[in-house]
Design a protein around this motif. Structure first.
Motif, PDB file in Angstrom:
ATOM      1  N   TYR A   1       0.804  -1.222   0.000  1.00 52.80           N
ATOM      2  CA  TYR A   1       0.000   0.000   0.000  1.00 52.80           C
ATOM      3  C   TYR A   1       0.842   1.280   0.000  1.00 52.80           C
ATOM      4  O   TYR A   1       0.678   2.123  -0.878  1.00 52.80           O
ATOM      5  N   PRO A   2       1.808   1.466   0.949  1.00 51.03           N
ATOM      6  CA  PRO A   2       2.603   2.703   0.921  1.00 51.03           C
ATOM      7  C   PRO A   2       3.427   2.849  -0.352  1.00 51.03           C
ATOM      8  O   PRO A   2       3.524   3.951  -0.899  1.00 51.03           O
TER       9      PRO A   2
ATOM     10  N   LEU B   1       3.266   5.932  -3.004  1.00 51.70           N
ATOM     11  CA  LEU B   1       4.465   6.690  -3.367  1.00 51.70           C
ATOM     12  C   LEU B   1       4.661   6.701  -4.878  1.00 51.70           C
ATOM     13  O   LEU B   1       5.035   7.730  -5.458  1.00 51.70           O
ATOM     14  N   SER B   2       4.385   5.579  -5.528  1.00 48.73           N
ATOM     15  CA  SER B   2       4.494   5.497  -6.987  1.00 48.73           C
ATOM     16  C   SER B   2       3.488   6.447  -7.657  1.00 48.73           C
ATOM     17  O   SER B   2       3.826   7.154  -8.604  1.00 48.73           O
ATOM     18  N   LEU B   3       2.259   6.471  -7.131  1.00 48.93           N
ATOM     19  CA  LEU B   3       1.247   7.383  -7.679  1.00 48.93           C
ATOM     20  C   LEU B   3       1.644   8.846  -7.475  1.00 48.93           C
ATOM     21  O   LEU B   3       1.446   9.681  -8.364  1.00 48.93           O
TER      22      LEU B   3
ATOM     23  N   LEU C   1       3.865  14.035  -9.557  1.00 52.06           N
ATOM     24  CA  LEU C   1       4.939  15.031  -9.678  1.00 52.06           C
ATOM     25  C   LEU C   1       5.346  15.224 -11.132  1.00 52.06           C
ATOM     26  O   LEU C   1       5.599  16.353 -11.565  1.00 52.06           O
ATOM     27  N   LYS C   2       5.403  14.145 -11.893  1.00 48.78           N
ATOM     28  CA  LYS C   2       5.735  14.257 -13.318  1.00 48.78           C
ATOM     29  C   LYS C   2       4.685  15.083 -14.059  1.00 48.78           C
ATOM     30  O   LYS C   2       5.005  15.942 -14.881  1.00 48.78           O
ATOM     31  N   LEU C   3       3.411  14.818 -13.755  1.00 48.14           N
ATOM     32  CA  LEU C   3       2.328  15.567 -14.397  1.00 48.14           C
ATOM     33  C   LEU C   3       2.353  17.046 -13.994  1.00 48.14           C
ATOM     34  O   LEU C   3       2.109  17.935 -14.819  1.00 48.14           O
ATOM     35  N   ILE C   4       2.647  17.283 -12.744  1.00 47.26           N
ATOM     36  CA  ILE C   4       2.723  18.657 -12.238  1.00 47.26           C
ATOM     37  C   ILE C   4       3.790  19.430 -13.001  1.00 47.26           C
ATOM     38  O   ILE C   4       3.572  20.569 -13.428  1.00 47.26           O
TER      39      ILE C   4
ATOM     40  N   LYS D   1       4.487  12.773   0.387  1.00 45.16           N
ATOM     41  CA  LYS D   1       5.464  11.685   0.288  1.00 45.16           C
ATOM     42  C   LYS D   1       6.264  11.549   1.580  1.00 45.16           C
ATOM     43  O   LYS D   1       6.479  10.440   2.074  1.00 45.16           O
ATOM     44  N   ILE D   2       6.686  12.668   2.139  1.00 43.36           N
ATOM     45  CA  ILE D   2       7.463  12.646   3.381  1.00 43.36           C
ATOM     46  C   ILE D   2       6.647  12.016   4.503  1.00 43.36           C
ATOM     47  O   ILE D   2       7.144  11.182   5.262  1.00 43.36           O
ATOM     48  N   ARG D   3       5.361  12.391   4.604  1.00 47.40           N
ATOM     49  CA  ARG D   3       4.517  11.833   5.664  1.00 47.40           C
ATOM     50  C   ARG D   3       4.334  10.328   5.494  1.00 47.40           C
ATOM     51  O   ARG D   3       4.313   9.587   6.469  1.00 47.40           O
ATOM     52  N   ILE D   4       4.218   9.862   4.255  1.00 48.41           N
ATOM     53  CA  ILE D   4       4.058   8.428   4.018  1.00 48.41           C
ATOM     54  C   ILE D   4       5.348   7.692   4.362  1.00 48.41           C
ATOM     55  O   ILE D   4       5.316   6.646   5.020  1.00 48.41           O
TER      56      ILE D   4
END
Length: 175
Positions: free
Chosen positions: A5-6, A10-12, A17-20, A36-39
Motif C-alpha cells: 500500500y505505501p 508513493l508510486s502514484l 509530480l511528473k504531471l505537475i 510523500k514525506i509523511r508516508i
C-alpha cells in the motif's frame, strides 16, 4: 492490509509530480512532496480544530494522558499552533517571526505554556513538541490549534494555515 500500500501510493505521487512538472503546476509540487514525506515517515497528522474555548487542548491532553501539555484556562489559553509528535526525550522548538519563516529556538519544556498562551511574546506562531508518549510512537502527530470564531483574527489565520497539513481533521464542538 496490503503490505504494498505505501509503495503504491508513493508510486502514484511520483506520477503526480511528473504531471505537475509537465503542466507547469509548481504550486502543487510542495504539497505532493510533503505527502510523500509523511508516508515515508509513517506519520498520520490529526488536526484538532473548532471554535475557541471548546476543549481542543483538553481533549489532546486526555488522549495523550498528559495533564498540562497543552495549556487550558478559563480565558483563551491557546494562542499558537502546537504540533505534537513522538520523541525519545522531551523537546520544544519555538518558531517565531513571520508565519512560515525560519526563525526558531529550542525552549525549556517548563516554558511551553508561557509561549502557547502568547504571554512571553506575541510573535510565536508554532511550537513543535516532542514527547515520549506511546500513542505518538505509532506515528500519530497532533496539531492543537487556537480555534476559529474568536475576536483575534490571527487565531483563525493560524488554524486555517495548518489545515492542509492534516490527514485527519477532528472538529471539536461543545454540545
Amino acid at each position: 492490509m496490503n503490505q504494498n500500500y505505501p509503495s503504491q501510493i508513493l508510486s502514484l505521487l511520483d506520477q503526480c509530480l511528473k504531471l505537475i512538472k509537465k503542466h507547469n503546476r509548481n504550486d502543487l509540487e510542495d504539497c505532493i512532496k510533503q505527502a510523500k514525506i509523511r508516508i515515508i515517515k509513517k506519520e498520520r497528522v490529526i488536526f484538532v480544530c473548532g471554535e475557541f474555548k471548546r476543549g481542543k487542548s483538553s481533549l489532546i491532553n486526555a488522549l495523550l494522558q498528559q495533564k498540562e501539555l497543552c495549556p487550558v484556562d478559563i480565558d483563551i489559553a491557546t494562542s499558537v499552533v502546537s504540533l505534537i509528535r513522538y520523541g525519545e526525550t522531551p523537546k520544544v522548538v519555538r518558531h517565531f517571526g513571520s508565519v512560515g519563516g525560519s526563525s526558531s529556538e529550542t525552549i525549556p519544556l517548563e516554558k511551553l505554556s508561557t509561549y502557547a498562551l502568547g504571554r512571553e511574546t506575541d510573535d510565536t506562531w508554532l511550537l513543535e513538541i516532542e514527547i515520549p508518549v506511546e500513542l505518538l510512537k505509532n506515528g500519530y502527530v497532533f496539531i492543537d490549534t487556537p480555534g476559529v470564531g474568536g475576536l483575534d483574527h490571527r487565531h483563525s489565520f493560524l488554524t486555517s494555515y495548518f489545515l492542509p497539513k492534516a490527514d485527519i481533521a477532528l472538529f471539536v464542538v461543545d454540545a
